[in-house]
Structures are given as structure tokens and as C-alpha cells.
Design a protein around this motif. Structure first.
Motif, short mmCIF file in Angstrom:
data_model
loop_
_atom_site.label_atom_id
_atom_site.label_comp_id
_atom_site.label_asym_id
_atom_site.label_seq_id
_atom_site.Cartn_x
_atom_site.Cartn_y
_atom_site.Cartn_z
N UNK A 308 33.13 20.03 53.11
CA UNK A 308 32.62 18.95 53.28
C UNK A 308 33.25 17.59 52.79
N UNK A 309 33.69 17.83 51.46
CA UNK A 309 34.47 16.81 50.85
C UNK A 309 35.54 16.49 51.63
N UNK A 310 36.31 17.48 52.15
CA UNK A 310 37.57 17.19 52.82
C UNK A 310 37.11 16.63 54.17
N UNK A 323 29.27 13.91 62.16
CA UNK A 323 29.40 15.26 61.78
C UNK A 323 29.23 16.30 62.85
N UNK A 324 29.98 17.59 62.98
CA UNK A 324 29.95 18.50 63.72
C UNK A 324 30.13 19.72 62.91
N UNK A 325 29.71 20.84 63.47
CA UNK A 325 30.08 22.33 62.78
C UNK A 325 31.68 22.48 63.13
N UNK A 326 32.07 22.18 64.35
CA UNK A 326 33.36 22.30 64.85
C UNK A 326 34.32 21.50 63.70
N UNK A 327 33.86 20.32 63.48
CA UNK A 327 34.79 19.35 62.50
C UNK A 327 34.68 19.97 61.29
N UNK A 328 33.72 20.49 60.83
CA UNK A 328 33.56 21.15 59.41
C UNK A 328 34.41 22.38 59.41
N UNK A 329 34.40 23.06 60.53
CA UNK A 329 35.30 24.60 60.51
C UNK A 329 36.66 24.13 60.32
N UNK A 330 37.02 22.81 61.09
CA UNK A 330 38.52 22.53 61.11
C UNK A 330 38.88 22.01 59.70
N UNK A 331 37.89 21.35 59.09
CA UNK A 331 38.23 20.87 57.59
C UNK A 331 38.25 22.13 56.60
N UNK A 332 37.57 23.17 56.91
CA UNK A 332 37.70 24.47 55.99
C UNK A 332 38.94 24.90 56.13
N UNK A 336 42.05 25.23 53.28
CA UNK A 336 42.25 26.47 52.72
C UNK A 336 43.97 26.63 52.87
N UNK A 337 44.43 25.80 53.89
CA UNK A 337 45.95 25.71 53.94
C UNK A 337 46.53 24.74 52.76
N UNK A 338 45.68 23.88 52.43
CA UNK A 338 46.50 22.87 51.55
C UNK A 338 46.16 23.74 50.08
N UNK A 460 39.41 33.65 54.56
CA UNK A 460 37.81 33.89 54.82
C UNK A 460 37.58 32.78 56.10
N UNK A 461 36.94 33.50 57.01
CA UNK A 461 36.64 32.81 58.24
C UNK A 461 35.33 32.07 58.32
N UNK A 462 35.07 30.98 58.51
CA UNK A 462 33.88 30.31 58.68
C UNK A 462 33.41 29.94 59.97
N UNK A 463 32.49 29.96 60.58
CA UNK A 463 32.26 29.94 61.99
C UNK A 463 31.52 28.66 62.17
N UNK A 464 31.90 27.80 63.21
CA UNK A 464 31.00 26.78 63.48
C UNK A 464 29.44 26.99 64.12
N UNK A 465 28.74 26.10 63.69
CA UNK A 465 27.31 26.40 64.24
C UNK A 465 26.56 27.27 63.82
#
Length: 465
Positions: A308-310, A323-332, A336-338, A460-465
Motif C-alpha cells: 500500500x505504501x508503494x 484505489x483498486x484491488x487490481x492496482x494494489x496487486x500490481x503494486x505488490x 516484490x521485484x524491487x 507469494x501471489x496476492x489476489x485482487x479483490x
């Protein structure tokens, strides 16, 4: 380039010059602790943390003060309704101060999860009643107060530029009033001290020169900022919703009491917008419905607090963020890659001077964090030697605050690793359908496969929504 920050009072970008050689005075409006903080609230505290980190990045010591409102914030900004703490006490069936302690502890847990730097002072309104009474006494002595049946009010008509921060049309406000303002002389007048209602026992009330009661919401910040930072300090922060009422009233109190605005610069973070289908009300995130997204709501779906900070880094603090869950998943995924880019390198390098200089230009340009984040990706994907790459990312992260230095890779379960090896063999044999089937099986276990030049990695896989 010198640090340049936006000042809401001037509606302009202004070079920052500290008022003291010892420390920058930074006062931030904190939580009203009658309920949990929602993620929109937390976006404002993230902005303030990045501001503090930018000041320290520029070599300034910072005296960071945050207030905690545990009395005096009524359910309406128009000095009507019930005290939010008393209402929260009744809703939860527990004493008001116990409710305040509970939700303050929850807020501070969120604070730590988001890697926010601890302030120098947490100051609670209920522990500074004497300072608030003294401030009101100073205003009364200067002729800025009057008494009504329900309290002591501030006479805003005495302030020639009242509401300038919000560019309020005071005459238009008065003409547009359609409700009974009681004994208030002017629509923009506000309560400094509210009398306890006759026959109603409050949990939070005190004796004062004007009668038993409790302070209004706005006086606490003027009084506590004066106590810890003096009458002339550097920066006062809050959310954009504070501009037309709370901060306008603070400034009026300060002008009446000592002739200045209190803070030389007023800065504001903008709303987080949440669509109803994403779990919020239409428009800005709000506590009023009793159904809102908390940081725990994100954690419960497998997301990292720092994702969420990202996400909040991707928009400028003076722009609203949806805010969207898809946007948060992309941020996660990006976070992780950073983290991987920083972790897959040894210590012992030195930050790249040219990249740090470019980063400083973005930070000093009114906290242009989206561009600063883009530079972090330039480092992560660029040709720097591994040790130098890690050192540069960690130096950037002193401002970004993503906790890259302390992140450790999470080991996938043995079965997921076996499937990843089988998938790699299938790819090598050009058995693409089998590779896709194995990827899906890995994802069902809660992991994803990232194909990198060094081979597949499981995250780890985080799922939107």
C-alpha cells in the motif's frame, strides 16, 4: 536545486528555508481515536512521512509532533452533534478513555506496519486541557471570544482575512446559511469551549473559568503546537479536508493570539478515492458509514502493508489517488521485484553519485515521488554492478521507506519448487500447454512464477479483490 515545497496559504511552490538552525518544526494533525483509521487516512500520514524523510535527506533535523484527538471533535464541523469519543464509547460499551487507548494502539500498529518514522511527540488532547484553557484565556483577554448558552465562541468577524487559506467567500457562506446557527453571531464562528449539557453526565469534562465542559476541536492543535513548537514554526500538515474548517480556524486562533499563522507553511495531502465496488463509499474514503477499508482489510487478502505504501508512491501527494484491488496487486508485484533487485546483490558498494543527484532533484521538486520511484526502477534494471546497485537502492529507500534493507526472501514450499522445476523442463522441451498447466498449479498454491534471466523465481501471489 534547493528544496521547494507547495504552500497552501500562498497557493505556490516556495523554496524551503527553516526558521531554526536546530530543527525543523513539523506539526501534523493526527487521528481522532474513536474508530480505526481507514486507508485514506493513512495516505495522509504517508505523505507526511515522505515530507519528513525529504527534509532529513536535505540535512535537516526534524522535530515531528503529532496530535491525538481524544476529546472535542463533534460529529459535525458546525459545532453540533455529539462528541465522537462519547459516541464511540456508547457504541462499544466501554469507557471513552479506554476506547481512545484501544484505537490509538491500533493506529500505532498501522503506523509501524507502514514503516512510518516515529514522531518526537505524540500529544493527546485530553492530556493538554490546561494549555487549551490558557490559550482560550489569551483570546478572551484580547476580545476575540463571546459567550452563548452552550459555550465560548471565537468571533471570526474580528479576523480580516478569515478563511484565506481555503479562499472562503465568507459573505457568500453567511448568505447561504439555511439552518439555525443558534446564538452564533456569524456563520463562521466556532466553539472554543463547550459547556456540558444540563442534566447530562459526560465522561470527558473539566472545570474552566467559564464553566464545566470540554474544549472544541480546533483549539487543541493551536495549544499543543505552541507547547511543543512555539508560536512560529515551519510546517503544519493535514488532509485536504482540513483546509476549509479545521486549519482555517487554527490560523484564525493563532492570528488573534499572537499575530502569526503559527506555521509558516501549510501543506495538505489529497484524498484517496474508492469506488463502491472496491469496498468504499462513492467518492473519498470515509468513516461515516461504519464500513470502510482498513490496513487489516488489505492484510487479510494476503497483501503486504508496504504494497500500500508503494501504491501511494505512484501518485503525487497533491493529486487524488483512486484505489483498486487490481492496482494494489500490481503494486505488490512491483514491490516484490524491487526487493529482489536489492536483495540479489552484496553489500559493500557505494551509491551512484549521478543517480543520487537526479533523485535529489525529484525529491526537492515538491516531493515528486512518482518520478523518484521511476529512478529506483532505472537503478534496479540498469547496468550498475550488483554491490553498487544495492547501495544506490538502499540510499534511495531512505526517502521511499519501502524497507528494502531488511527484506528477506520468503521460501516457497517444497512442492511449489518441484512444480517450478517441472515447468522449467516443460518450457525447455517447448511443451507450452504443460508449462501453463504447471504455472496454474503453482498459483493455486498461493505462489507465482517470475521468469528472470537467472531462472524462475517463486514469489507469494496476492489476489485482487
Amino acid at each position: 536545486m534547493a528544496l521547494v515545497l507547495y504552500d497552501t496559504w500562498q497557493r505556490a511552490l516556495v523554496p524551503f528555508t527553516p526558521s531554526s538552525r536546530t530543527a525543523v518544526g513539523l506539526y501534523c494533525c493526527g487521528p481522532t481515536v474513536y474508530d480505526y483509521a481507514h486507508i485514506g487516512n493513512l495516505r495522509t500520514y504517508l505523505f507526511e512521512d515522505w515530507l519528513r524523510r525529504a527534509l532529513e535527506f536535505n540535512g535537516h533535523a526534524v522535530r515531528h509532533v503529532i496530535n491525538v484527538t481524544d476529546v472535542g471533535h463533534l460529529t459535525s464541523d458546525a459545532d453540533s452533534g455529539e462528541d465522537k469519543m462519547e459516541k464511540g464509547s456508547r457504541r462499544h460499551g466501554r469507557p471513552a478513555l479506554e476506547i481512545a487507548d484501544y484505537f490509538l494502539a491500533a493506529f500505532r500498529r498501522d503506523w509501524e506496519r507502514l514503516n512510518l518514522l516515529p514522531p518526537a511527540v505524540w500529544c493527546r488532547a485530553s492530556e493538554h486541557i490546561a494549555e487549551q484553557i490558557a490559550f482560550i484565556g489569551d483570546l478572551a483577554a484580547r476580545g476575540y471570544t463571546y459567550r452563548t448558552d452552550d459555550g465560548i465562541y471565537f468571533d471570526s468577524s474580528r479576523i480580516a482575512d478569515y478563511g484565506f487559506l481555503a479562499r472562503l467567500d465568507r459573505d457568500g457562506l453567511a448568505a447561504g446559511i439555511r439552518v439555525d446557527s443558534g446564538q452564533k453571531r456569524t456563520a463562521t464562528d466556532f466553539a472554543l469551549w463547550k459547556f456540558s449539557p444540563v442534566g447530562v453526565r459526560r465522561q470527558m469534562e473539566w472545570d474552566s473559568p467559564w464553566g464545566r465542559g470540554f474544549p472544541g476541536w480546533h483549539i487543541e492543535c493551536s495549544a499543543m503546537a505552541r507547547r511543543y513548537l512555539g508560536d512560529d514554526f515551519d510546517i503544519h500538515c493535514g488532509g485536504e479536508d482540513h483546509i476549509p474548517v479545521h486549519h482555517s480556524n487554527e490560523i484564525a486562533q493563532n492570528q488573534a493570539c499572537h499575530g502569526g499563522r503559527g506555521a509558516r507553511r501549510w501543506m495538505h495531502g489529497y484524498f484517496l478515492k474508492v469506488r463502491p465496488e472496491q469496498g468504499g463509499e462513492a467518492g473519498k474514503m470515509s468513516k461515516s458509514s461504519g464500513d470502510f477499508l482498513r490496513l487489516d482489510s488489505l492484510l487479510a487478502r494476503g497483501f503486504d502493508a508496504l504494497a500500500y505504501r508503494y501504491l501511494c508512491l505512484t501518485a503525487h501527494y497533491r493529486h487524488q489517488l483512486e484505489f483498486s484491488w487490481e492496482g494494489l496487486a500490481a503494486a505488490q508485484t512491483a514491490l516484490d521485484r524491487l526487493r529482489e533487485a536489492a536483495a540479489d546483490a552484496p553489500d559493500g558498494g557505494q551509491p551512484d553519485a549521478a543517480l543520487m543527484a537526479r533523485f535529489a532533484l525529484e525529491i526537492d521538486n515538491d516531493l515528486n515521488l512518482p518520478r523518484a520511484l521511476a529512478l529506483a526502477w532505472e537503478v534496479a534494471r540498469g547496468p550498475l554492478p550488483p554491490a553498487e546497485r544495492r547501495a544506490t537502492l538502499l540510499a534511495l529507500d531512505a526517502v521511499l521507506g519501502l524497507g528494502l534493507e531488511h527484506w528477506r526472501r520468503e521460501d516457497a514450499p517444497a512442492r511449489a519448487r518441484e512444480l517450478a522445476q517441472s515447468r522449467e523442463a516443460a518450457r525447455g522441451a517447448r511443451q507450452w500447454q504443460e508449462a501453463d498447466r504447471l504455472r496454474a498449479a503453482i498459483e493455486e498454491m498461493g505462489w507465482r512464477v517470475d521468469d528472470t534471466p537467472a531462472g524462475p523465481r517463486l514469489m507469494p501471489r496476492r489476489l485482487p479483490g
